[in-house]
Design a protein around this motif. Structure first.
Motif, PDB file in Angstrom:
ATOM      1  N   VAL A  91     -10.939 -44.263  20.851  1.00  0.00           N
ATOM      2  CA  VAL A  91      -9.742 -43.538  20.413  1.00  0.00           C
ATOM      3  C   VAL A  91      -8.777 -44.521  19.748  1.00  0.00           C
ATOM      4  N   SER A  92      -8.281 -44.118  18.571  1.00  0.00           N
ATOM      5  CA  SER A  92      -7.352 -44.964  17.819  1.00  0.00           C
ATOM      6  C   SER A  92      -5.946 -44.376  17.852  1.00  0.00           C
ATOM      7  N   MET A  93      -4.990 -45.150  17.407  1.00  0.00           N
ATOM      8  CA  MET A  93      -3.608 -44.671  17.319  1.00  0.00           C
ATOM      9  C   MET A  93      -3.515 -43.498  16.350  1.00  0.00           C
ATOM     10  N   LEU A  94      -4.300 -43.529  15.274  1.00  0.00           N
ATOM     11  CA  LEU A  94      -4.306 -42.436  14.305  1.00  0.00           C
ATOM     12  C   LEU A  94      -4.726 -41.131  14.983  1.00  0.00           C
ATOM     13  N   GLY A  95      -5.740 -41.200  15.839  1.00  0.00           N
ATOM     14  CA  GLY A  95      -6.180 -40.022  16.583  1.00  0.00           C
ATOM     15  C   GLY A  95      -5.101 -39.509  17.515  1.00  0.00           C
ATOM     16  N   LYS A  96      -4.351 -40.422  18.110  1.00  0.00           N
ATOM     17  CA  LYS A  96      -3.266 -40.016  19.007  1.00  0.00           C
ATOM     18  C   LYS A  96      -2.127 -39.345  18.240  1.00  0.00           C
ATOM     19  N   ILE A  97      -1.832 -39.847  17.051  1.00  0.00           N
ATOM     20  CA  ILE A  97      -0.785 -39.242  16.224  1.00  0.00           C
ATOM     21  C   ILE A  97      -1.229 -37.846  15.785  1.00  0.00           C
ATOM     22  N   LYS A  98      -2.492 -37.713  15.403  1.00  0.00           N
ATOM     23  CA  LYS A  98      -3.050 -36.400  15.031  1.00  0.00           C
ATOM     24  C   LYS A  98      -2.911 -35.416  16.186  1.00  0.00           C
ATOM     25  N   THR A  99      -3.262 -35.869  17.378  1.00  0.00           N
ATOM     26  CA  THR A  99      -3.168 -35.003  18.557  1.00  0.00           C
ATOM     27  C   THR A  99      -1.728 -34.601  18.826  1.00  0.00           C
ATOM     28  N   THR A 100      -0.799 -35.519  18.671  1.00  0.00           N
ATOM     29  CA  THR A 100       0.622 -35.217  18.873  1.00  0.00           C
ATOM     30  C   THR A 100       1.096 -34.157  17.884  1.00  0.00           C
ATOM     31  N   ALA A 101       0.693 -34.274  16.626  1.00  0.00           N
ATOM     32  CA  ALA A 101       1.074 -33.276  15.615  1.00  0.00           C
ATOM     33  C   ALA A 101       0.515 -31.903  15.985  1.00  0.00           C
ATOM     34  N   GLN A 102      -0.738 -31.858  16.427  1.00  0.00           N
ATOM     35  CA  GLN A 102      -1.348 -30.586  16.853  1.00  0.00           C
ATOM     36  C   GLN A 102      -0.602 -29.991  18.034  1.00  0.00           C
ATOM     37  N   MET A 103      -0.334 -30.853  19.027  1.00  0.00           N
ATOM     38  CA  MET A 103       0.301 -30.370  20.258  1.00  0.00           C
ATOM     39  C   MET A 103       1.750 -29.929  20.031  1.00  0.00           C
ATOM     40  N   ALA A 104       2.372 -30.390  18.973  1.00  0.00           N
ATOM     41  CA  ALA A 104       3.714 -29.924  18.622  1.00  0.00           C
ATOM     42  C   ALA A 104       3.631 -28.652  17.787  1.00  0.00           C
ATOM     43  N   ALA A 105       2.646 -28.585  16.877  1.00  0.00           N
ATOM     44  CA  ALA A 105       2.542 -27.446  15.966  1.00  0.00           C
ATOM     45  C   ALA A 105       2.135 -26.166  16.676  1.00  0.00           C
ATOM     46  N   ILE A 106       1.157 -26.249  17.546  1.00  0.00           N
ATOM     47  CA  ILE A 106       0.593 -25.037  18.151  1.00  0.00           C
ATOM     48  C   ILE A 106       1.630 -24.249  18.954  1.00  0.00           C
ATOM     49  N   PRO A 107       2.421 -24.867  19.830  1.00  0.00           N
ATOM     50  CA  PRO A 107       3.437 -24.070  20.536  1.00  0.00           C
ATOM     51  C   PRO A 107       4.465 -23.437  19.596  1.00  0.00           C
TER      52      PRO A 107
END
Length: 192
Positions: A126-142
């Motif tokens: 897992v890279s920092m880029l993957g973590k940033i992607k996940t953060t964007a998803q987890m903010a967008a979906i709600p």
């Protein structure tokens, strides 16, 4: 199969998936559209928090396990995929975005499995880029699930922007992981 608090939280995240979906199938006289949106949003946020909590507790309580390491990303991917499918059905997310995000998750999961099988898992860690992607998803979906103004802000617009950012980061991170794995893929291909 070990069972501990971090794994329990992961299982709760998986159990939350049918609840998130079922909310939108409740009879009309049981909940208004906004009540459904609020419930779905709260379930998704709680699931996202358990994603953070299970990893934290596993490390803090020294309860890490191979099974937990397997189940945690599966639960995450199932929850995100289910939420995206619901959002597409509700007309709040584009099918292209959902396909990009879900397709990337399947591709990278398969790549990680193969790389682990050949003993090269570290090249696709897992890279920092993957973590940033996940953060964007987890903010967008709600924001997209909620679909109503919040403190005077348009959650749909913010959610749409963030989900497209997440889709772009998804493609970027997929390219990154494939590039990291490419030397091993090329080496294996040359051996045949």
């Amino acid at each position: 199969m070990p069972f501990n608090l971090p794994i329990l939280l992961t299982w709760l995240r998986i159990v939350a998936i049918p609840l998130l979906i079922a909310i939108y199938y409740l009879p009309a006289d049981w909940a208004t559209a906004q009540e459904r949106n609020l419930l779905a949003t709260l379930i998704f946020i709680a699931a996202a928090l358990t994603d953070w909590a299970d990893g934290y507790l596993a490390r803090k309580l020294n309860q890490t396990s191979a099974f937990g390491a397997f189940l945690d990303p599966v639960a995450d991917k199932l929850m995100v995929a289910a939420a995206l499918i619901v959002l597409v059905q509700l007309g709040r997310a584009d099918a292209i975005v959902a396909t990009i995000i879900i397709g990337r998750e399947i591709t990278i999961s398969a790549l990680r499995e193969w790389m682990a099988k050949i003993g090269a898992a570290k090249s696709v860690a897992v890279s920092m880029l993957g973590k940033i992607k996940t953060t964007a998803q987890m903010a967008a979906i709600p924001l997209l699930l909620y679909q109503a103004p919040l403190a005077g802000h348009d959650t749909m617009l913010a959610g749409e922007c963030l989900i497209w950012v997440a889709a772009l980061l998804t493609l970027w991170s997929m390219g990154y992981y494939l590039r990291m794995a490419w030397p091993e893929i090329a080496r294996r291909s040359a051996e045949k």
